[in-house]
Design a protein around this motif. Structure first.
Motif, PDB file in Angstrom:
ATOM      1  N   PRO A   1     -10.752  -6.410  -1.330  1.00 31.46           N
ATOM      2  CA  PRO A   1      -9.850  -6.657  -2.451  1.00 31.46           C
ATOM      3  C   PRO A   1      -8.495  -7.188  -1.995  1.00 31.46           C
ATOM      4  N   VAL A   2      -8.105  -8.353  -2.512  1.00 35.78           N
ATOM      5  CA  VAL A   2      -6.778  -8.926  -2.292  1.00 35.78           C
ATOM      6  C   VAL A   2      -6.299  -9.476  -3.640  1.00 35.78           C
ATOM      7  N   PRO A   3      -5.239  -8.918  -4.219  1.00 33.01           N
ATOM      8  CA  PRO A   3      -4.774  -9.382  -5.527  1.00 33.01           C
ATOM      9  C   PRO A   3      -4.541 -10.887  -5.556  1.00 33.01           C
ATOM     10  N   MET A   4      -5.009 -11.529  -6.613  1.00 34.07           N
ATOM     11  CA  MET A   4      -4.848 -12.955  -6.877  1.00 34.07           C
ATOM     12  C   MET A   4      -5.667 -13.846  -5.948  1.00 34.07           C
TER      13      MET A   4
ATOM     14  N   ARG B   1     -14.297  -2.617 -15.101  1.00 33.77           N
ATOM     15  CA  ARG B   1     -13.142  -1.968 -15.731  1.00 33.77           C
ATOM     16  C   ARG B   1     -13.329  -0.461 -15.883  1.00 33.77           C
ATOM     17  N   ASP B   2     -14.566   0.004 -15.785  1.00 38.79           N
ATOM     18  CA  ASP B   2     -14.840   1.436 -15.928  1.00 38.79           C
ATOM     19  C   ASP B   2     -14.950   2.158 -14.581  1.00 38.79           C
ATOM     20  N   LEU B   3     -14.741   1.451 -13.497  1.00 36.89           N
ATOM     21  CA  LEU B   3     -14.825   2.070 -12.176  1.00 36.89           C
ATOM     22  C   LEU B   3     -13.528   2.795 -11.832  1.00 36.89           C
ATOM     23  N   GLU B   4     -13.662   3.888 -11.107  1.00 36.53           N
ATOM     24  CA  GLU B   4     -12.490   4.528 -10.527  1.00 36.53           C
ATOM     25  C   GLU B   4     -11.976   3.650  -9.386  1.00 36.53           C
ATOM     26  N   ARG B   5     -10.716   3.868  -9.017  1.00 33.69           N
ATOM     27  CA  ARG B   5     -10.086   3.026  -7.991  1.00 33.69           C
ATOM     28  C   ARG B   5     -10.892   3.035  -6.682  1.00 33.69           C
ATOM     29  N   LEU B   6     -11.337   4.204  -6.241  1.00 34.52           N
ATOM     30  CA  LEU B   6     -12.087   4.283  -4.989  1.00 34.52           C
ATOM     31  C   LEU B   6     -13.448   3.610  -5.125  1.00 34.52           C
ATOM     32  N   GLU B   7     -14.079   3.725  -6.281  1.00 31.34           N
ATOM     33  CA  GLU B   7     -15.361   3.056  -6.509  1.00 31.34           C
ATOM     34  C   GLU B   7     -15.190   1.534  -6.464  1.00 31.34           C
TER      35      GLU B   7
ATOM     36  N   VAL C   1      -8.854  -5.949   4.207  1.00 31.53           N
ATOM     37  CA  VAL C   1      -8.726  -5.179   2.964  1.00 31.53           C
ATOM     38  C   VAL C   1      -7.247  -4.991   2.647  1.00 31.53           C
ATOM     39  N   ASP C   2      -6.865  -5.303   1.415  1.00 32.85           N
ATOM     40  CA  ASP C   2      -5.473  -5.150   0.995  1.00 32.85           C
ATOM     41  C   ASP C   2      -5.310  -3.860   0.191  1.00 32.85           C
ATOM     42  N   ASP C   3      -4.076  -3.338   0.168  1.00 32.63           N
ATOM     43  CA  ASP C   3      -3.725  -2.173  -0.669  1.00 32.63           C
ATOM     44  C   ASP C   3      -4.710  -1.018  -0.505  1.00 32.63           C
ATOM     45  N   THR C   4      -5.015  -0.670   0.718  1.00 30.37           N
ATOM     46  CA  THR C   4      -6.018   0.368   0.981  1.00 30.37           C
ATOM     47  C   THR C   4      -5.688   1.692   0.314  1.00 30.37           C
ATOM     48  N   ASP C   5      -4.429   2.093   0.365  1.00 26.50           N
ATOM     49  CA  ASP C   5      -4.061   3.418  -0.140  1.00 26.50           C
ATOM     50  C   ASP C   5      -3.361   3.379  -1.488  1.00 26.50           C
ATOM     51  N   LEU C   6      -3.439   2.253  -2.197  1.00 28.36           N
ATOM     52  CA  LEU C   6      -2.740   2.128  -3.473  1.00 28.36           C
ATOM     53  C   LEU C   6      -3.417   2.957  -4.562  1.00 28.36           C
ATOM     54  N   LYS C   7      -2.634   3.769  -5.257  1.00 30.49           N
ATOM     55  CA  LYS C   7      -3.093   4.557  -6.410  1.00 30.49           C
ATOM     56  C   LYS C   7      -4.262   5.478  -6.071  1.00 30.49           C
TER      57      LYS C   7
ATOM     58  N   ALA D   1      -6.588  -3.556   7.637  1.00 32.58           N
ATOM     59  CA  ALA D   1      -6.359  -2.894   6.363  1.00 32.58           C
ATOM     60  C   ALA D   1      -4.871  -2.731   6.093  1.00 32.58           C
ATOM     61  N   VAL D   2      -4.408  -3.289   4.983  1.00 33.70           N
ATOM     62  CA  VAL D   2      -3.011  -3.160   4.570  1.00 33.70           C
ATOM     63  C   VAL D   2      -2.787  -1.799   3.930  1.00 33.70           C
ATOM     64  N   CYS D   3      -1.668  -1.176   4.252  1.00 32.70           N
ATOM     65  CA  CYS D   3      -1.378   0.145   3.695  1.00 32.70           C
ATOM     66  C   CYS D   3       0.118   0.416   3.715  1.00 32.70           C
ATOM     67  N   SER D   4       0.501   1.472   3.019  1.00 28.41           N
ATOM     68  CA  SER D   4       1.889   1.942   3.070  1.00 28.41           C
ATOM     69  C   SER D   4       2.079   2.967   4.177  1.00 28.41           C
ATOM     70  N   ASP D   5       1.055   3.812   4.382  1.00 32.92           N
ATOM     71  CA  ASP D   5       1.116   4.843   5.415  1.00 32.92           C
ATOM     72  C   ASP D   5      -0.197   4.847   6.184  1.00 32.92           C
ATOM     73  N   ALA D   6      -0.145   4.505   7.453  1.00 30.10           N
ATOM     74  CA  ALA D   6      -1.349   4.441   8.264  1.00 30.10           C
ATOM     75  C   ALA D   6      -1.791   5.831   8.690  1.00 30.10           C
ATOM     76  N   PRO D   7      -3.099   6.054   8.801  1.00 31.47           N
ATOM     77  CA  PRO D   7      -3.587   7.350   9.275  1.00 31.47           C
ATOM     78  C   PRO D   7      -3.390   7.474  10.779  1.00 31.47           C
ATOM     79  N   GLU D   8      -3.560   8.678  11.282  1.00 28.85           N
ATOM     80  CA  GLU D   8      -3.435   8.908  12.715  1.00 28.85           C
ATOM     81  C   GLU D   8      -4.604   8.257  13.453  1.00 28.85           C
ATOM     82  N   ASN D   9      -4.393   8.046  14.736  1.00 31.37           N
ATOM     83  CA  ASN D   9      -5.424   7.484  15.610  1.00 31.37           C
ATOM     84  C   ASN D   9      -5.890   6.113  15.151  1.00 31.37           C
TER      85      ASN D   9
END
Length: 266
Positions: A87-90, A159-165, A184-190, A215-223
């Protein structure tokens, strides 16, 4: 899911300057095949533009990058053939009016027409159909998306899917082409904390199977190897570090959107 060996990705002093100023600058890193790389930074810091540049979909103006030995931006077309976008917006968004099955069927059809070898195209139609169905099943399994758990199975609208789905569906669509590099963009968004952990577990499993993942994110996981697009900090004698605003101002969300829209038209 059986996956081809991932592509090594590297950049040296990579930067992009647009009509309104710098989007990102001084990006240097090296990722081995099958590695998970988090592109971390605040909104408007050029994260998505860097993602598109490393997949051959946006031309940079400074430094250089390589994917599987292919030099960017000169060999961008060749990089696009081995890289896939989640997923990449636009750029690669899901159509909310489509069902899950329609998205999967469309991607399998396009892969069969434009991503298959001549030898594959010469096989009997029934054999090609069975192979396409097998690819879809493998991609769904790799993305951890079980259609039976959706409200209307494959007939469920996006439109009926949850964000993670929706994230899992986007990843599955990308994996149908068996790319060597997944972006992958916005991995951790919402996402909730639990969903965020599940999203990163998904991407790590894809990387463990052999595909290099950005993977684009705001906060990267450890390791996880982190590539930051945040403005650099500078220090002067006797003064604490501060953001480098004299030479690089943060890109606004509209400026990033303009750059992405331009990439989509390219």
């Amino acid at each position: 899911m059986e996956s081809p060996h991932g592509a090594a990705v590297g950049a040296e002093d990579l930067g992009l300057e647009g009509p309104r100023g710098r989007v990102f600058r001084d990006v240097t890193f090296r990722a081995e095949p099958g590695e998970l790389v988090a592109i971390e930074g605040p909104s408007g810091s050029g994260r998505t533009c860097l993602l598109l540049a490393l997949t051959g979909r946006m031309r940079t103006t400074e430094g250089h990058a390589e994917v599987d030995g292919l030099r960017l931006p000169k060999q961008a077309a060749a990089v696009r053939r081995i890289a896939a976008l989640g997923p990449v917006p636009m750029v690669s968004e899901l159509d909310p009016a489509f069902t899950v099955a329609e998205h999967l069927g469309e991607r399998a059809l396009l892969q069969g027409r434009y991503g298959a070898s001549l030898r594959t195209l010469l096989r009997p139609r029934a054999e090609r159909r069975a192979a396409a169905e097998a690819r879809v099943d493998e991609a769904l399994e790799a993305a951890g998306l079980d259609l039976a758990t959706l409200p209307k199975s494959g007939r469920t609208s996006v439109r009926d899917l949850e964000r993670l789905e929706a994230l899992r569906l986007s990843v599955a669509l990308a994996l149908i082409g068996r790319p060597r590099l997944l972006a992958v963009d916005d991995t951790d968004l919402k996402l909730s904390d639990t969903e965020r952990d599940q999203a990163w577990a998904l991407l790590r499993s894809v990387a463990d199977a052999g595909t290099t993942v950005l993977a684009v994110c705001s906060d990267a996981p450890e390791n996880t190897q982190v590539v930051s697009t945040a403005p650099a900090a500078v220090e002067t004698a006797g003064e604490p570090a501060a953001e480098e605003t004299a030479t690089q101002e943060p890109t606004t969300e509209q400026e990033t959107a303009d750059a992405i829209a331009e990439a989509g038209r390219a």
